[in-house]
Design a protein around this motif. Structure first.
Motif, PDB file in Angstrom:
ATOM      1  N   ILE A   1       8.429  27.678 -28.499  1.00 14.58           N
ATOM      2  CA  ILE A   1       8.772  27.927 -29.903  1.00 14.58           C
ATOM      3  C   ILE A   1       9.644  26.807 -30.455  1.00 14.58           C
ATOM      4  O   ILE A   1       9.474  26.355 -31.580  1.00 14.58           O
ATOM      5  CB  ILE A   1       9.476  29.291 -30.052  1.00 14.58           C
ATOM      6  N   SER A   2      10.569  26.363 -29.643  1.00 14.79           N
ATOM      7  CA  SER A   2      11.398  25.217 -30.041  1.00 14.79           C
ATOM      8  C   SER A   2      11.553  24.285 -28.853  1.00 14.79           C
ATOM      9  O   SER A   2      11.622  24.742 -27.709  1.00 14.79           O
ATOM     10  CB  SER A   2      12.773  25.682 -30.538  1.00 14.79           C
TER      11      SER A   2
ATOM     12  N   SER B   1      -7.242  24.543 -27.329  1.00 16.37           N
ATOM     13  CA  SER B   1      -5.865  24.057 -27.265  1.00 16.37           C
ATOM     14  C   SER B   1      -5.560  23.534 -25.863  1.00 16.37           C
ATOM     15  O   SER B   1      -5.776  24.222 -24.865  1.00 16.37           O
ATOM     16  CB  SER B   1      -4.890  25.178 -27.619  1.00 16.37           C
TER      17      SER B   1
ATOM     18  N   ASN C   1       8.342  19.732 -35.896  1.00 16.52           N
ATOM     19  CA  ASN C   1       7.462  20.900 -35.832  1.00 16.52           C
ATOM     20  C   ASN C   1       6.180  20.556 -35.051  1.00 16.52           C
ATOM     21  O   ASN C   1       5.098  20.435 -35.634  1.00 16.52           O
ATOM     22  CB  ASN C   1       7.107  21.360 -37.246  1.00 16.52           C
ATOM     23  N   PRO C   2       6.292  20.389 -33.738  1.00 18.09           N
ATOM     24  CA  PRO C   2       5.135  19.936 -32.946  1.00 18.09           C
ATOM     25  C   PRO C   2       3.957  20.895 -32.971  1.00 18.09           C
ATOM     26  O   PRO C   2       2.809  20.461 -32.932  1.00 18.09           O
ATOM     27  CB  PRO C   2       5.707  19.811 -31.528  1.00 18.09           C
ATOM     28  N   GLN C   3       4.240  22.212 -33.054  1.00 18.00           N
ATOM     29  CA  GLN C   3       3.135  23.173 -33.069  1.00 18.00           C
ATOM     30  C   GLN C   3       2.193  22.929 -34.250  1.00 18.00           C
ATOM     31  O   GLN C   3       0.984  23.071 -34.141  1.00 18.00           O
ATOM     32  CB  GLN C   3       3.664  24.610 -33.131  1.00 18.00           C
ATOM     33  N   VAL C   4       2.778  22.554 -35.395  1.00 23.15           N
ATOM     34  CA  VAL C   4       1.998  22.318 -36.608  1.00 23.15           C
ATOM     35  C   VAL C   4       1.453  20.896 -36.636  1.00 23.15           C
ATOM     36  O   VAL C   4       0.289  20.659 -37.007  1.00 23.15           O
ATOM     37  CB  VAL C   4       2.851  22.583 -37.868  1.00 23.15           C
TER      38      VAL C   4
ATOM     39  N   ASP D   1       0.686  23.825 -24.688  1.00 19.01           N
ATOM     40  CA  ASP D   1       1.353  25.115 -24.875  1.00 19.01           C
ATOM     41  C   ASP D   1       2.821  24.839 -25.184  1.00 19.01           C
ATOM     42  O   ASP D   1       3.688  24.939 -24.318  1.00 19.01           O
ATOM     43  CB  ASP D   1       1.204  25.962 -23.616  1.00 19.01           C
ATOM     44  N   PHE D   2       3.086  24.495 -26.434  1.00 20.80           N
ATOM     45  CA  PHE D   2       4.443  24.167 -26.839  1.00 20.80           C
ATOM     46  C   PHE D   2       5.317  25.414 -26.884  1.00 20.80           C
ATOM     47  O   PHE D   2       4.847  26.482 -27.303  1.00 20.80           O
ATOM     48  CB  PHE D   2       4.464  23.512 -28.223  1.00 20.80           C
TER      49      PHE D   2
ATOM     50  N   PHE E   1       1.053  18.617 -34.072  1.00 14.29           N
ATOM     51  CA  PHE E   1       0.349  18.033 -32.933  1.00 14.29           C
ATOM     52  C   PHE E   1      -1.168  17.961 -33.094  1.00 14.29           C
ATOM     53  O   PHE E   1      -1.768  16.938 -32.730  1.00 14.29           O
ATOM     54  CB  PHE E   1       0.685  18.787 -31.641  1.00 14.29           C
TER      55      PHE E   1
END
Length: 299
Positions: A51-52, A45, A21-24, A48-49, A26
């Motif tokens: 969604i998956s 930020s 879960n890189p968005q959470v 820009d990851f 990172f």
């Protein structure tokens, strides 16, 4: 002589393989990374990851990393061939931090470069752009007192226009180093390929856009101080936009003409020389576009 050494830090990309879960995850990882490396970066930020993240994305970036490290010495040697002659010995070390899915490429402090890495970018473009970055890293060693002053503070019209001349010279030489390889690569990549780094690549030989950039740049020198103050922020955005990449296109064009007329040694030997000399050399040629820069200050 200027000596440059480079190391590539790929740990943030390699970290992607360890998280689901890189968005959470990172932000905390990146904060720890900054603390470990004594960096202070903007709170905005920087990535820009998607969604998956597909494993193919990670494989693509790891392949690029492998190529960057394999060709590192070659790239540094290539950039170094355009370093100017100096009476003193300078030793400079650069750490390149690869930022997966990044939104920026910049140096937050001397000796550090944040470099965004994207999946499915052709590794040859990535290598060429980093080679051009290696040249940029040592340009401050060439600066005169005035170049240093305007780089630090360029809010007035005169300082800003001189600062642009510094940037145009730097971009011109940095891009010229890789220009031949870049132009050979463009047709090989095909019309559908999207340049993530050299966003201006397909316009390098566009005389129409180059003259438009020159005209806009030239008009800035004729602008009243009051008008400049009013539109400063808009001017700063315009002159670096993808629609009007004036700094890159003017720089590449002038560097090419200078090299053709005077030779590579004249082009590269900019140590402790005013940025205006780059423009003076160009204006002394018989290039047909030089009238588009007739009002540019040469002092």
């Amino acid at each position: 002589m200027i000596h440059l050494s480079v190391e590539i830090d790929s740990s943030l990309v390699e970290w992607l393989k360890l998280t689901n879960n890189p968005q959470v995850d990172f932000p905390n990882r990146f904060l720890s990374f900054q603390q470990e490396n004594n960096l202070q970066l903007p709170n905005a930020s920087l990535v820009d990851f998607p969604i998956s993240i597909d494993m193919n994305d990670i494989k693509s970036m790891m392949m690029q990393i492998d190529k960057l490290k394999t060709h590192l010495t070659e790239s540094v040697v290539k950039a170094s061939s355009f370093f100017p002659d100096t009476s003193e010995e300078y030793y400079h070390h650069l750490k390149v931090i690869l930022l997966p899915f990044g939104k920026i490429n910049y140096g937050p402090t001397e000796g550090v470069q944040i470099f965004s890495l994207f999946p499915h970018t052709d590794w040859r473009e990535t290598i060429l752009f980093l080679t051009h970055v290696y040249y940029h890293e040592i340009t401050h060693l060439n600066y005169t007192k005035r170049c240093k002053e305007v780089s630090a503070n360029h809010k007035s019209k005169d300082s800003y226009l001189y600062y642009l001349q510094v940037l145009i010279q730097n971009e011109g030489i940095a891009n010229y180093i890789v220009l031949e390889e870049l132009e050979k690569m463009i047709p090989l990549l095909g019309n559908k390929y999207i340049f993530r780094y050299f966003t201006y690549a397909r316009n390098i030989r566009s005389e129409e856009l180059i003259t438009k950039c020159m005209d806009v740049f030239n008009q800035l020198f004729m602008m009243e101080q009051e008008t400049f103050n009013k539109y400063y922020k808009k001017i700063a955005r315009l002159i670096k936009s993808e629609e009007l990449p004036a700094i890159n296109l003017i720089g590449i064009y002038l560097a090419t003409v200078i090299a053709e007329n005077y030779g590579i040694d004249v082009l590269r030997n900019v140590h402790q020389k005013p940025a205006t000399e780059f423009f003076s050399l160009y204006m002394e040629t018989d290039d047909p576009l030089r009238n588009h820069l007739k009002d540019v200050s040469l002092i």
